[in-house]
Design a protein around this motif. Structure first.
Motif, mmCIF file in Angstrom:
data_model
loop_
_atom_site.group_PDB
_atom_site.id
_atom_site.type_symbol
_atom_site.label_atom_id
_atom_site.label_comp_id
_atom_site.label_asym_id
_atom_site.label_seq_id
_atom_site.Cartn_x
_atom_site.Cartn_y
_atom_site.Cartn_z
ATOM 1 N N ASP A 168 0.819 -1.210 0.000
ATOM 2 C CA ASP A 168 0.000 0.000 0.000
ATOM 3 C C ASP A 168 0.854 1.262 0.000
ATOM 4 O O ASP A 168 0.444 2.316 0.461
ATOM 5 C CB ASP A 168 -0.958 0.000 1.196
ATOM 6 C CG ASP A 168 -0.235 -0.045 2.536
ATOM 7 O OD1 ASP A 168 1.014 -0.211 2.550
ATOM 8 O OD2 ASP A 168 -0.908 0.079 3.580
ATOM 9 N N ALA B 198 1.903 0.377 -5.112
ATOM 10 C CA ALA B 198 0.610 1.065 -5.070
ATOM 11 C C ALA B 198 0.601 2.347 -5.891
ATOM 12 O O ALA B 198 -0.063 3.320 -5.541
ATOM 13 C CB ALA B 198 0.215 1.357 -3.619
ATOM 14 N N HIS C 182 -0.898 2.762 -8.607
ATOM 15 C CA HIS C 182 -2.253 2.916 -9.147
ATOM 16 C C HIS C 182 -3.211 3.590 -8.169
ATOM 17 O O HIS C 182 -4.317 3.962 -8.532
ATOM 18 C CB HIS C 182 -2.822 1.560 -9.546
ATOM 19 C CG HIS C 182 -2.959 0.608 -8.396
ATOM 20 N ND1 HIS C 182 -1.877 0.000 -7.797
ATOM 21 C CD2 HIS C 182 -4.050 0.166 -7.722
ATOM 22 C CE1 HIS C 182 -2.293 -0.776 -6.812
ATOM 23 N NE2 HIS C 182 -3.609 -0.698 -6.742
ATOM 24 N N VAL C 183 -2.762 3.756 -6.931
ATOM 25 C CA VAL C 183 -3.567 4.418 -5.903
ATOM 26 C C VAL C 183 -2.964 5.758 -5.507
ATOM 27 O O VAL C 183 -3.676 6.776 -5.428
ATOM 28 C CB VAL C 183 -3.677 3.531 -4.637
ATOM 29 C CG1 VAL C 183 -4.481 4.236 -3.546
ATOM 30 C CG2 VAL C 183 -4.292 2.188 -4.969
ATOM 31 N N LEU C 184 -1.655 5.791 -5.270
ATOM 32 C CA LEU C 184 -1.016 6.925 -4.609
ATOM 33 C C LEU C 184 -0.402 7.960 -5.546
ATOM 34 O O LEU C 184 -0.153 9.089 -5.129
ATOM 35 C CB LEU C 184 0.062 6.412 -3.645
ATOM 36 C CG LEU C 184 -0.441 5.482 -2.529
ATOM 37 C CD1 LEU C 184 0.713 4.991 -1.680
ATOM 38 C CD2 LEU C 184 -1.478 6.188 -1.672
ATOM 39 N N ALA D 190 -2.520 6.635 -11.232
ATOM 40 C CA ALA D 190 -3.907 6.299 -10.880
ATOM 41 C C ALA D 190 -4.849 6.624 -12.028
ATOM 42 O O ALA D 190 -5.742 5.834 -12.369
ATOM 43 C CB ALA D 190 -4.324 7.046 -9.617
ATOM 44 N N SER E 134 -4.219 3.993 -14.780
ATOM 45 C CA SER E 134 -4.591 2.630 -14.399
ATOM 46 C C SER E 134 -6.091 2.444 -14.275
ATOM 47 O O SER E 134 -6.618 1.368 -14.564
ATOM 48 C CB SER E 134 -3.932 2.259 -13.063
ATOM 49 O OG SER E 134 -2.539 2.411 -13.124
ATOM 50 N N GLN E 135 -6.779 3.479 -13.812
ATOM 51 C CA GLN E 135 -8.204 3.370 -13.555
ATOM 52 C C GLN E 135 -9.067 3.881 -14.716
ATOM 53 O O GLN E 135 -10.282 4.022 -14.576
ATOM 54 C CB GLN E 135 -8.551 4.110 -12.261
ATOM 55 C CG GLN E 135 -7.834 3.541 -11.047
ATOM 56 C CD GLN E 135 -8.142 4.282 -9.762
ATOM 57 O OE1 GLN E 135 -9.287 4.662 -9.502
ATOM 58 N NE2 GLN E 135 -7.132 4.513 -8.939
ATOM 59 N N GLU F 287 -10.572 -5.838 -10.505
ATOM 60 C CA GLU F 287 -9.972 -5.068 -9.425
ATOM 61 C C GLU F 287 -8.458 -5.046 -9.625
ATOM 62 O O GLU F 287 -7.856 -6.065 -9.949
ATOM 63 C CB GLU F 287 -10.269 -5.703 -8.065
ATOM 64 C CG GLU F 287 -11.736 -5.763 -7.695
ATOM 65 C CD GLU F 287 -11.978 -6.461 -6.367
ATOM 66 O OE1 GLU F 287 -12.907 -6.049 -5.651
ATOM 67 O OE2 GLU F 287 -11.224 -7.418 -6.049
ATOM 68 N N SER G 22 0.580 -2.605 -8.825
ATOM 69 C CA SER G 22 1.176 -1.884 -9.947
ATOM 70 C C SER G 22 2.689 -1.804 -9.742
ATOM 71 O O SER G 22 3.161 -1.697 -8.608
ATOM 72 C CB SER G 22 0.580 -0.476 -10.073
ATOM 73 O OG SER G 22 0.644 0.213 -8.832
ATOM 74 N N LYS H 279 -6.082 -3.361 0.103
ATOM 75 C CA LYS H 279 -7.420 -3.354 -0.469
ATOM 76 C C LYS H 279 -7.340 -3.094 -1.972
ATOM 77 O O LYS H 279 -6.681 -2.159 -2.403
ATOM 78 C CB LYS H 279 -8.270 -2.277 0.215
ATOM 79 C CG LYS H 279 -9.715 -2.245 -0.257
ATOM 80 C CD LYS H 279 -10.493 -1.161 0.491
ATOM 81 C CE LYS H 279 -11.948 -1.101 0.008
ATOM 82 N NZ LYS H 279 -12.708 -0.039 0.716
ATOM 83 N N VAL I 111 -8.480 -2.012 -5.878
ATOM 84 C CA VAL I 111 -9.209 -0.872 -6.448
ATOM 85 C C VAL I 111 -10.111 -1.386 -7.574
ATOM 86 O O VAL I 111 -9.628 -1.900 -8.587
ATOM 87 C CB VAL I 111 -8.227 0.187 -7.006
ATOM 88 C CG1 VAL I 111 -8.998 1.293 -7.721
ATOM 89 C CG2 VAL I 111 -7.388 0.762 -5.880
#
Length: 278
Positions: free
Chosen positions: A69, A100, A102-104, A109, A112-113, A130, A134, A272, A274
């Protein structure tokens, strides 16, 4: 997003190549973002090396295990001289950034999303996709190490098997700089190993089936231009040779699983996921 012919090809081969799907501007945005992360990285903060040698697979350090994360940099195995100093500049010493992005990272992000990623995943049978992980991989000139034969479902074990890998070429990838190579007969290869992480954070690379990795004559190099996407299923054996050239081979990867599949409690990555939507 994908034609019936492309879907069939993926089913039969275990992989699909989508040439130059993304623009140079999109690719440059990711490359710049990765460069900025490395610029901000303090090389004295860790000596964590990423390697796929057996001993490394069974003894991951806390820096690695706690990175699911976070955004962390990992060195190439041959980045250091015997006295512990970097042989080359920091920017040419990093193996990868994980896990992470793809999140941070806003840039990663957004990429990726994007709907196109979810559309391709759904077309390939990933129900309710999901993102689990990454990585930005540098494959540095001269020291970019060998990544041996492996299957990504080893590290993302679900029931039923659902992981699909998205491998984006940030730079041209060819034989000289260590392009991705796949088993041309491996669409339905049995899952050979499972990488397990236990409650006390010890890890184990467990042999599930005592089968040999493919012979070298079954290796198919996938030489692609920057902006291309290679997508492949979690059972497909793949590897890359060392980069002995003077040119790097940057790539960005995503690992996606289905929200409807049971994610194994012993998978090393516990962050978790995404959920992405088409």
């Amino acid at each position: 997003m994908l034609s019936n012919k492309q879907k069939k090809r993926f089913e039969q081969q275990g992989y699909l190549v989508l040439d130059e799907l993304f623009s140079q501007q999109q690719i440059n945005t990711l490359k710049t973002a990765a460069g900025n992360i490395v610029d901000d990285f303090d090389p004295q903060s860790t000596r964590s090396v990423f390697s796929t040698k057996t001993e490394s697979n069974t003894n991951r350090d806390d820096y690695f295990l706690d990175s699911d994360d976070k955004i962390r940099c990992f060195f190439e195995q041959d980045a250091f001289s015997p006295d512990g100093k970097l042989r080359q500049t920091k920017a040419l010493s990093i193996n990868k950034i994980g896990h992470a992005l793809h999140v941070l990272s806003p840039q990663f992000a957004a990429f990726s999303q994007a709907k196109i990623i979810a559309q391709i995943a759904e077309d390939l049978g990933v129900v309710s996709p999901e993102i689990r992980q990454s990585m930005y991989i540098f494959k540095q000139p001269k020291i970019g190490g060998v990544i041996g034969w492996h299957q990504d479902a080893t590290y993302f074990f679900t029931a039923p098997q659902s992981v699909v890998t998205f491998w984006f070429a940030i730079e041209d990838a060819n034989i000289e700089n260590g392009c991705l190579q796949v088993d041309k007969q491996g669409a339905d290869f049995v899952l050979k190993e499972q990488f397990k992480r236990y409650a006390d954070d010890t890890t184990e690379l467990m042999v599930l089936r005592n089968v040999d990795w493919p012979t070298q004559d079954r290796a198919l190099p996938l030489e692609v231009k920057a902006g291309s996407l290679i997508v492949f299923n979690g059972a497909l054996p793949h590897f890359s040779e060392a980069n002995t050239s003077n040119k790097s081979r940057h790539a960005f990867t995503l690992h996606l699983t289905s929200a409807q599949a049971k994610y194994d409690e012993h998978n090393w990555l516990r962050a978790k996921p995404v959920r992405i939507h088409s």
